[in-house]
Design a protein around this motif. Structure first.
Motif, PDB file in Angstrom:
ATOM      1  N   MET A 115      24.746  41.440 -12.077  1.00 43.72           N
ATOM      2  CA  MET A 115      23.700  42.162 -11.346  1.00 43.72           C
ATOM      3  C   MET A 115      24.184  42.591  -9.968  1.00 43.72           C
ATOM      4  O   MET A 115      25.014  41.919  -9.342  1.00 43.72           O
ATOM      5  CB  MET A 115      22.453  41.284 -11.203  1.00 43.72           C
ATOM      6  N   ASN A 116      23.661  43.716  -9.519  1.00 43.80           N
ATOM      7  CA  ASN A 116      23.923  44.160  -8.150  1.00 43.80           C
ATOM      8  C   ASN A 116      22.788  43.702  -7.238  1.00 43.80           C
ATOM      9  O   ASN A 116      21.854  43.007  -7.673  1.00 43.80           O
ATOM     10  CB  ASN A 116      24.127  45.677  -8.083  1.00 43.80           C
ATOM     11  N   GLY A 117      22.837  44.108  -5.992  1.00 42.62           N
ATOM     12  CA  GLY A 117      21.837  43.667  -5.032  1.00 42.62           C
ATOM     13  C   GLY A 117      20.444  44.153  -5.320  1.00 42.62           C
ATOM     14  O   GLY A 117      19.465  43.586  -4.816  1.00 42.62           O
ATOM     15  N   ASP A 118      20.309  45.192  -6.126  1.00 44.80           N
ATOM     16  CA  ASP A 118      18.990  45.733  -6.468  1.00 44.80           C
ATOM     17  C   ASP A 118      18.402  45.092  -7.721  1.00 44.80           C
ATOM     18  O   ASP A 118      17.345  45.503  -8.197  1.00 44.80           O
ATOM     19  CB  ASP A 118      19.079  47.248  -6.682  1.00 44.80           C
ATOM     20  N   GLU A 131      19.761  45.266 -10.664  1.00 45.66           N
ATOM     21  CA  GLU A 131      20.136  46.055 -11.844  1.00 45.66           C
ATOM     22  C   GLU A 131      21.307  45.394 -12.553  1.00 45.66           C
ATOM     23  O   GLU A 131      22.255  44.935 -11.912  1.00 45.66           O
ATOM     24  CB  GLU A 131      20.513  47.470 -11.410  1.00 45.66           C
ATOM     25  N   GLN A 132      21.246  45.355 -13.886  1.00 46.26           N
ATOM     26  CA  GLN A 132      22.333  44.770 -14.670  1.00 46.26           C
ATOM     27  C   GLN A 132      23.415  45.806 -14.969  1.00 46.26           C
ATOM     28  O   GLN A 132      23.133  47.003 -15.073  1.00 46.26           O
ATOM     29  CB  GLN A 132      21.794  44.198 -15.975  1.00 46.26           C
ATOM     30  N   PHE A 133      24.644  45.313 -15.132  1.00 45.98           N
ATOM     31  CA  PHE A 133      25.761  46.190 -15.472  1.00 45.98           C
ATOM     32  C   PHE A 133      25.499  46.877 -16.806  1.00 45.98           C
ATOM     33  O   PHE A 133      25.705  48.085 -16.954  1.00 45.98           O
ATOM     34  CB  PHE A 133      27.059  45.387 -15.521  1.00 45.98           C
ATOM     35  N   ARG A 152      32.947  43.572 -10.827  1.00 45.10           N
ATOM     36  CA  ARG A 152      32.907  43.014  -9.472  1.00 45.10           C
ATOM     37  C   ARG A 152      32.530  44.083  -8.446  1.00 45.10           C
ATOM     38  O   ARG A 152      31.790  43.813  -7.488  1.00 45.10           O
ATOM     39  CB  ARG A 152      34.253  42.376  -9.121  1.00 45.10           C
ATOM     40  N   PHE A 165      30.609  46.593  -9.057  1.00 43.61           N
ATOM     41  CA  PHE A 165      29.175  46.817  -9.274  1.00 43.61           C
ATOM     42  C   PHE A 165      28.359  45.740  -8.574  1.00 43.61           C
ATOM     43  O   PHE A 165      27.306  46.026  -7.988  1.00 43.61           O
ATOM     44  CB  PHE A 165      28.899  46.820 -10.782  1.00 43.61           C
ATOM     45  N   GLU A 166      28.826  44.493  -8.613  1.00 48.61           N
ATOM     46  CA  GLU A 166      28.115  43.397  -7.949  1.00 48.61           C
ATOM     47  C   GLU A 166      28.131  43.545  -6.435  1.00 48.61           C
ATOM     48  O   GLU A 166      27.256  43.000  -5.745  1.00 48.61           O
ATOM     49  CB  GLU A 166      28.737  42.052  -8.345  1.00 48.61           C
ATOM     50  N   ASN A 167      29.147  44.256  -5.914  1.00 49.15           N
ATOM     51  CA  ASN A 167      29.226  44.591  -4.483  1.00 49.15           C
ATOM     52  C   ASN A 167      29.138  43.340  -3.601  1.00 49.15           C
ATOM     53  O   ASN A 167      28.362  43.282  -2.637  1.00 49.15           O
ATOM     54  CB  ASN A 167      28.117  45.582  -4.114  1.00 49.15           C
ATOM     55  N   ARG A 217      28.105  40.353  -4.390  1.00 44.58           N
ATOM     56  CA  ARG A 217      27.142  39.348  -4.844  1.00 44.58           C
ATOM     57  C   ARG A 217      27.889  38.265  -5.629  1.00 44.58           C
ATOM     58  O   ARG A 217      28.718  38.573  -6.482  1.00 44.58           O
ATOM     59  CB  ARG A 217      26.095  40.025  -5.727  1.00 44.58           C
TER      60      ARG A 217
END
Length: 525
Positions: free
Chosen positions: A332-335, A337-339, A365, A367-369, A371
């Protein structure tokens, strides 16, 4: 460190003050001291030795107490070295500045012996507690590092080479979210032609999941050492059932393992697989990508009597099979949202063998930015490399003359490469039937079909491409061949004939073309 054995550095530019402090500390049972008469000497002594406490004056030449504190803070030495400031400069601003620079406490001159004892003993007791906590954390980290190294040693090595006469590439990846995790990936060969592929995900994370993973891996490898391993893994539902019974025994914690086990017969390309709660693998082919979505049964370890049903597919040279855990798709990213499956599928479709899994990990990684990872990740990528296999290619219109000429070429080509007469006849008959139907029923009399025939070690593979209307021959109704002629529907016998002759039959619609692929098993040499 015992409190009485603490090493104390006394820093003051007045020798009498240093002597007085040391005498009072000696009365408290301390015996190890070192002295410095200014801040420069103090910093040098701290850099050269190990101390448990520093008693620091503020007003000194060359470098005052503030300067010493600033140096210790910059070098992060005050993280584990307590400093008590001892000074006649007891204004509130000075005290605040010392505390902000990392001093543990503050004593005003002239020194009250009772306060000195209380402050020194309290500071040293806190340091002793911190040292114990750090040592305990360091010991636990060392144990976790060793456990991580042991877990990673279970990972099979990357394989580039030939097995059972087929060039192939197998790459694996395992990355726990913590030091150790509950994902597993394994590959091993049984006999001369069976390649076993395994991937699992324990229902928890951390040390407990890692132990469950190790138990699963050890049991799987024990099954592979049995005398009947070839029979057991050639029917992977039997291997998975045995593994499930072992994991369910004594499983009072109700931990479970989602699992995927594939057995690939490299002589035929037949993949037989069990998907027990694991996400569907990605099968990437030149004609497009599909998911092997057949669900065989529940996760392992919950029901000792669970029954597993196999799924199957035929893999061809150039195919790539990607099996992975949900640590990729559910990242998941900070919003929030799942990959997701779609991103994995898009990347998988563009894979080559040059560190494909490493690039997939990097994309997740990114995408997770930043996280922190929420789950372990494990993946397996199998690529059946394109070998230099004998191939016949032709384009022809649906005319009797063109079909007759191609049939002669097919007979000569397959005979020259040692294909038995039965397989040769079946290949020619299927191509004849399909191309004839293209002209009669597919409105393709003036549109050429492209034919490719490839001789593989255990089979002959045929591919027919045409630009007619979309039509999947596998979905055509099966005719009732036992009915009287006057009661039968017109048509359908040719497609039934093709399905009966072919060892396998696949179809995709690719770029406005029908692509039908079939295989015919060769007779054993």
């Amino acid at each position: 460190m015992t409190l009485s054995g603490a090493r104390i550095l006394v820093v003051d530019d007045v020798a009498d003050n240093r002597t007085l402090l040391i005498r009072r500390l000696q009365r408290l049972g301390f015996s190890e001291f070192e002295q410095a008469e200014n801040g420069v000497q103090a910093v040098a002594a701290i850099a050269a030795g190990t101390f448990d406490l520093v008693l620091l004056d503020i007003m000194m030449p060359e470098k005052d107490g503030f300067g010493v504190l600033e140096t210790l803070k910059r070098d992060r030495r005050n993280d584990d070295l307590p400093v008590i400031v001892v000074s006649a400069k007891n204004e509130t601003d000075a005290v605040i500045r010392c505390i902000e620079l990392g001093a543990e406490d503050f004593l005003s001159k002239p020194i009250n012996p009772t306060l000195l004892r209380a402050r020194v003993m309290a500071v040293l007791e806190k340091k002793q507690l911190r040292d114990r906590v750090r040592a305990d954390l360091a010991r636990k980290q060392h144990e976790l590092d060793e456990a991580h190294a042991l877990q990673m040693s279970l990972l099979p090595p990357r394989f580039d080479g030939a097995f059972a006469g087929r060039p192939l590439h197998v790459d694996v990846m395992l990355e726990p979210a913590k030091e150790v995790g509950g994902d597993l990936v394994d590959t091993f060969a049984i006999g001369d032609n069976l390649l076993v592929l395994a991937l699992g995900d324990v229902s928890d994370k951390g040390a407990a999941a890692a132990l469950m993973m190790a138990r699963t891996h050890a049991t799987l490898r024990a099954l592979a050492e049995r005398p009947d391993a070839a029979d057991l893994f050639s029917k992977p539902e039997q291997a998975v059932s045995a593994l499930n019974r072992a994991l369910a025994k004594g499983n009072t914690s109700c931990m479970f393992v989602t699992f995927w086990l594939g057995a690939l017969d490299l002589t035929s390309g037949q993949l037989t697989a069990i998907r027990a709660g694991q996400i569907p693998p990605y099968l990437c082919r030149s004609a497009g990508m599909t998911r092997l979505a057949g669900l065989s049964g529940p996760p392992l370890g919950l029901d000792a009597d669970a029954v597993y049903a196999p799924d199957s597919a035929v893999l061809a040279p150039g195919d790539r099979l990607l099996v992975l855990t949900d640590g990729f798709t559910e990242a998941m990213n900070g919003d929030g949202e799942q990959f997701g499956d779609a991103r994995v599928g898009k990347l998988a479709a563009a894979f080559d063998t040059a560190d494909a899994l490493g690039r997939l990990r990097a994309e997740v990684r990114a995408f997770e930015n930043g996280r922190p990872p929420s789950d372990d990740m494990a993946a397996l990528l199998l690529t059946l490399e394109l070998a230099a296999m004998p191939t016949l290619e032709a384009e022809l219109l649906s005319t009797s003359e063109a079909i007759g000429e191609l049939t002669d070429r097919i007979f000569a080509f397959l005979k020259s490469h040692g294909v038995d007469q039965r397989a040769t006849h079946h290949v020619a008959m299927i191509i004849d039937e399909v191309v004839t139907n293209l002209g009669e029923h597919g409105n393709c009399r003036d549109k050429p079909a492209h034919i490719r025939v490839t001789v593989e070690p255990a089979q002959v593979r045929g591919e027919i491409r045409d630009t007619g209307p979309s039509f999947d021959p596998r979905q055509a109704p099966v005719p009732d061949v036992n009915a009287a002629l006057e009661d039968r529907n017109i048509g359908g016998l040719g497609l039934h004939f093709i399905r009966e002759l072919a060892s396998s039959l696949d179809y995709v619609r690719d770029g406005g073309q029908n692509v039908m692929t079939f295989t015919i098993a060769r007779a054993a040499a």
